[in-house]
Design a protein around this motif. Structure first.
Motif, PDB file in Angstrom:
ATOM      1  N   PHE A 299       8.303   1.739   9.254  1.00  0.00           N
ATOM      2  CA  PHE A 299       7.311   0.739   9.650  1.00  0.00           C
ATOM      3  C   PHE A 299       6.838  -0.034   8.423  1.00  0.00           C
ATOM      4  O   PHE A 299       6.380   0.570   7.445  1.00  0.00           O
ATOM      5  N   PRO A 300       6.926  -1.367   8.446  1.00  0.00           N
ATOM      6  CA  PRO A 300       6.699  -2.151   7.221  1.00  0.00           C
ATOM      7  C   PRO A 300       5.283  -2.152   6.672  1.00  0.00           C
ATOM      8  O   PRO A 300       5.077  -2.555   5.525  1.00  0.00           O
ATOM      9  N   ARG A 301       4.294  -1.705   7.445  1.00  0.00           N
ATOM     10  CA  ARG A 301       2.930  -1.652   6.914  1.00  0.00           C
ATOM     11  C   ARG A 301       2.489  -0.227   6.592  1.00  0.00           C
ATOM     12  O   ARG A 301       1.347  -0.025   6.156  1.00  0.00           O
ATOM     13  N   ALA A 302       3.355   0.741   6.785  1.00  0.00           N
ATOM     14  CA  ALA A 302       3.045   2.105   6.365  1.00  0.00           C
ATOM     15  C   ALA A 302       3.041   2.157   4.836  1.00  0.00           C
ATOM     16  O   ALA A 302       3.828   1.481   4.168  1.00  0.00           O
ATOM     17  N   ILE A 303       2.155   2.961   4.276  1.00  0.00           N
ATOM     18  CA  ILE A 303       2.022   3.033   2.820  1.00  0.00           C
ATOM     19  C   ILE A 303       3.339   3.447   2.175  1.00  0.00           C
ATOM     20  O   ILE A 303       3.766   2.876   1.168  1.00  0.00           O
ATOM     21  N   MET A 304       4.033   4.424   2.757  1.00  0.00           N
ATOM     22  CA  MET A 304       5.301   4.899   2.199  1.00  0.00           C
ATOM     23  C   MET A 304       6.338   3.784   2.142  1.00  0.00           C
ATOM     24  O   MET A 304       7.029   3.614   1.126  1.00  0.00           O
ATOM     25  N   ASN A 305       6.449   3.024   3.214  1.00  0.00           N
ATOM     26  CA  ASN A 305       7.415   1.923   3.251  1.00  0.00           C
ATOM     27  C   ASN A 305       7.091   0.884   2.185  1.00  0.00           C
ATOM     28  O   ASN A 305       7.985   0.402   1.471  1.00  0.00           O
ATOM     29  N   CYS A 306       5.817   0.545   2.049  1.00  0.00           N
ATOM     30  CA  CYS A 306       5.397  -0.441   1.041  1.00  0.00           C
ATOM     31  C   CYS A 306       5.744   0.037  -0.364  1.00  0.00           C
ATOM     32  O   CYS A 306       6.267  -0.722  -1.188  1.00  0.00           O
ATOM     33  N   VAL A 307       5.446   1.304  -0.640  1.00  0.00           N
ATOM     34  CA  VAL A 307       5.685   1.849  -1.979  1.00  0.00           C
ATOM     35  C   VAL A 307       7.184   1.909  -2.287  1.00  0.00           C
ATOM     36  O   VAL A 307       7.610   1.580  -3.399  1.00  0.00           O
ATOM     37  N   GLU A 308       7.982   2.324  -1.312  1.00  0.00           N
ATOM     38  CA  GLU A 308       9.436   2.391  -1.527  1.00  0.00           C
ATOM     39  C   GLU A 308      10.004   1.026  -1.901  1.00  0.00           C
ATOM     40  O   GLU A 308      10.767   0.889  -2.867  1.00  0.00           O
ATOM     41  N   HIS A 309       9.647   0.003  -1.136  1.00  0.00           N
ATOM     42  CA  HIS A 309      10.215  -1.323  -1.382  1.00  0.00           C
ATOM     43  C   HIS A 309       9.616  -1.970  -2.630  1.00  0.00           C
ATOM     44  O   HIS A 309      10.306  -2.703  -3.349  1.00  0.00           O
ATOM     45  N   ALA A 310       8.344  -1.678  -2.904  1.00  0.00           N
ATOM     46  CA  ALA A 310       7.743  -2.177  -4.144  1.00  0.00           C
ATOM     47  C   ALA A 310       8.434  -1.553  -5.347  1.00  0.00           C
ATOM     48  O   ALA A 310       8.682  -2.227  -6.362  1.00  0.00           O
ATOM     49  N   HIS A 311       8.764  -0.277  -5.240  1.00  0.00           N
ATOM     50  CA  HIS A 311       9.461   0.406  -6.341  1.00  0.00           C
ATOM     51  C   HIS A 311      10.845  -0.205  -6.569  1.00  0.00           C
ATOM     52  O   HIS A 311      11.282  -0.378  -7.717  1.00  0.00           O
ATOM     53  N   GLU A 312      11.529  -0.557  -5.494  1.00  0.00           N
ATOM     54  CA  GLU A 312      12.835  -1.195  -5.620  1.00  0.00           C
ATOM     55  C   GLU A 312      12.732  -2.513  -6.384  1.00  0.00           C
ATOM     56  O   GLU A 312      13.525  -2.795  -7.287  1.00  0.00           O
ATOM     57  N   SER A 313      11.726  -3.331  -6.031  1.00  0.00           N
ATOM     58  CA  SER A 313      11.543  -4.610  -6.722  1.00  0.00           C
ATOM     59  C   SER A 313      11.131  -4.396  -8.175  1.00  0.00           C
ATOM     60  O   SER A 313      11.562  -5.118  -9.078  1.00  0.00           O
ATOM     61  N   LEU A 314      10.289  -3.389  -8.413  1.00  0.00           N
ATOM     62  CA  LEU A 314       9.839  -3.116  -9.775  1.00  0.00           C
ATOM     63  C   LEU A 314      11.002  -2.682 -10.657  1.00  0.00           C
ATOM     64  O   LEU A 314      11.087  -3.058 -11.835  1.00  0.00           O
TER      65      LEU A 314
END
Length: 324
Positions: A235-250
């Motif tokens: 789910f794109p607004r779940a904290i885990m999903n946000c952190v995973e994709h933010a980490h990929e971009s970082l």
């Protein structure tokens, strides 16, 4: 990529995400206020507390009043986090990086700015039912996010934009969940009552999670809702999903060979691992408020690390000296 451009892109996306979140919160909260008993303080004070701006609201407006809350969160220029202040800042940031974004993105940001200005001129907060305005703002933000994703090349600039969007999104999900758990219920006797279920339903709707939650879990259950909004990887607004994709971009924008430039990446990776090796039972045993408070601190620390790593003048000078 220039640090100034990266910083501006990052904050443009954070501001736009904040605008969408606030517009959604206002729409959902107005609907909720129609379904429950007309206690203005109980219905509208938590909305301000969600944003973390209660002290500012109290100093500017005093008592809780529905119209004052709508004005404060939507249009008050004295509130740096109001929809108007955020879209104004997003527009200025977009103007500063005009060569880095597409014409479609700029026109949509500019159009959204004038839509909100029109809302001020028409005094939307005075209307009996302002939901149409906030729905239009929310949908404009969603359209803008789609245009951004479909017209911007996946370069460093796009990844800095995603970082800003996802960190802001994770923070707002944690705040909404924290306020519901601790402030909306009058007492523990209300747990499991129709009022309680209406509020949990409103919480899910406030982060556009109601349909996907029901699809996965069926019945409304506080523990399952917490699990979904914190740990769901899909789910794109779940904290885990946000952190995973933010980490990929970082990881894309980080220099793995530079200890200083890897600082933000390390903090994000540690936080991601913490979420991966924690479950909802541990969270509830530890205390949901304590967990969410720690989550917000970690997100703030990551944002600070991103600033120090990529945007600060000290780091720019350090990079230049290494290059010479």
């Amino acid at each position: 990529m220039l640090s100034r451009v990266a910083d501006t892109t990052y904050w443009m996306s954070r501001y736009l995400e904040r605008v969408e979140n606030y517009a959604r919160f206002m729409d959902v909260n107005f609907n909720l206020s129609l379904e429950l008993h007309p206690d203005v303080s109980e219905q509208w004070k938590p909305l301000v507390q969600t944003t973390g701006d209660w002290e500012l609201y109290e100093s500017l407006h005093g008592e809780v009043d529905k119209k004052k809350v709508i004005y404060f969160l939507g249009f008050d220029s004295n509130n740096a986090n109001s929809i108007f202040s955020c879209i104004r800042n997003a527009r200025e940031n977009a103007r500063a990086i005009r060569p880095e974004i597409t014409k479609d993105v700029w026109e949509k940001v500019n159009g959204l700015y004038y839509k909100v200005k029109d809302g001020i001129e028409k005094k939307v907060w005075e209307k009996k039912d302002p939901r149409k305005f906030f729905i239009e703002v929310k949908e404009s933000c969603q359209l803008l996010a789609g245009i951004y994703d479909s017209t911007i090349s996946r370069t460093e600039g796009w990844h800095f934009g995603k970082l800003g969007q996802l960190i802001e999104r994770a923070d707002k999900t944690s705040r909404v969940l924290d306020v519901k758990y601790h402030m909306l219920l009058p007492d523990v006797k209300s747990v499991g009552t129709p009022t309680d279920l209406v509020q949990w339903s409103a919480l899910l709707k406030s982060v556009s999670a109601y349909d996907m939650y029901r699809k996965k879990y069926g019945k409304l259950n506080p523990s399952s809702i917490c699990e979904f909004l914190i740990f769901d990887k899909n789910f794109p607004r779940a904290i885990m999903n946000c952190v995973e994709h933010a980490h990929e971009s970082l990881q894309v924008v980080s220099d793995k060979d530079d200890e200083q430039l890897n600082k933000a990446d390390k903090q994000m990776g540690i936080f991601k691992a913490h979420l991966e090796y924690t479950d909802v039972a541990e969270v509830l045993n530890q205390g949901l408020h304590e967990f969410l408070d720690d989550t917000q601190i970690k997100l703030n620390n990551i944002s600070t690390a991103i600033y120090e790593t990529f945007f600060s003048s000290e780091n720019i000078l350090s990079q230049q000296s290494h290059a010479q």
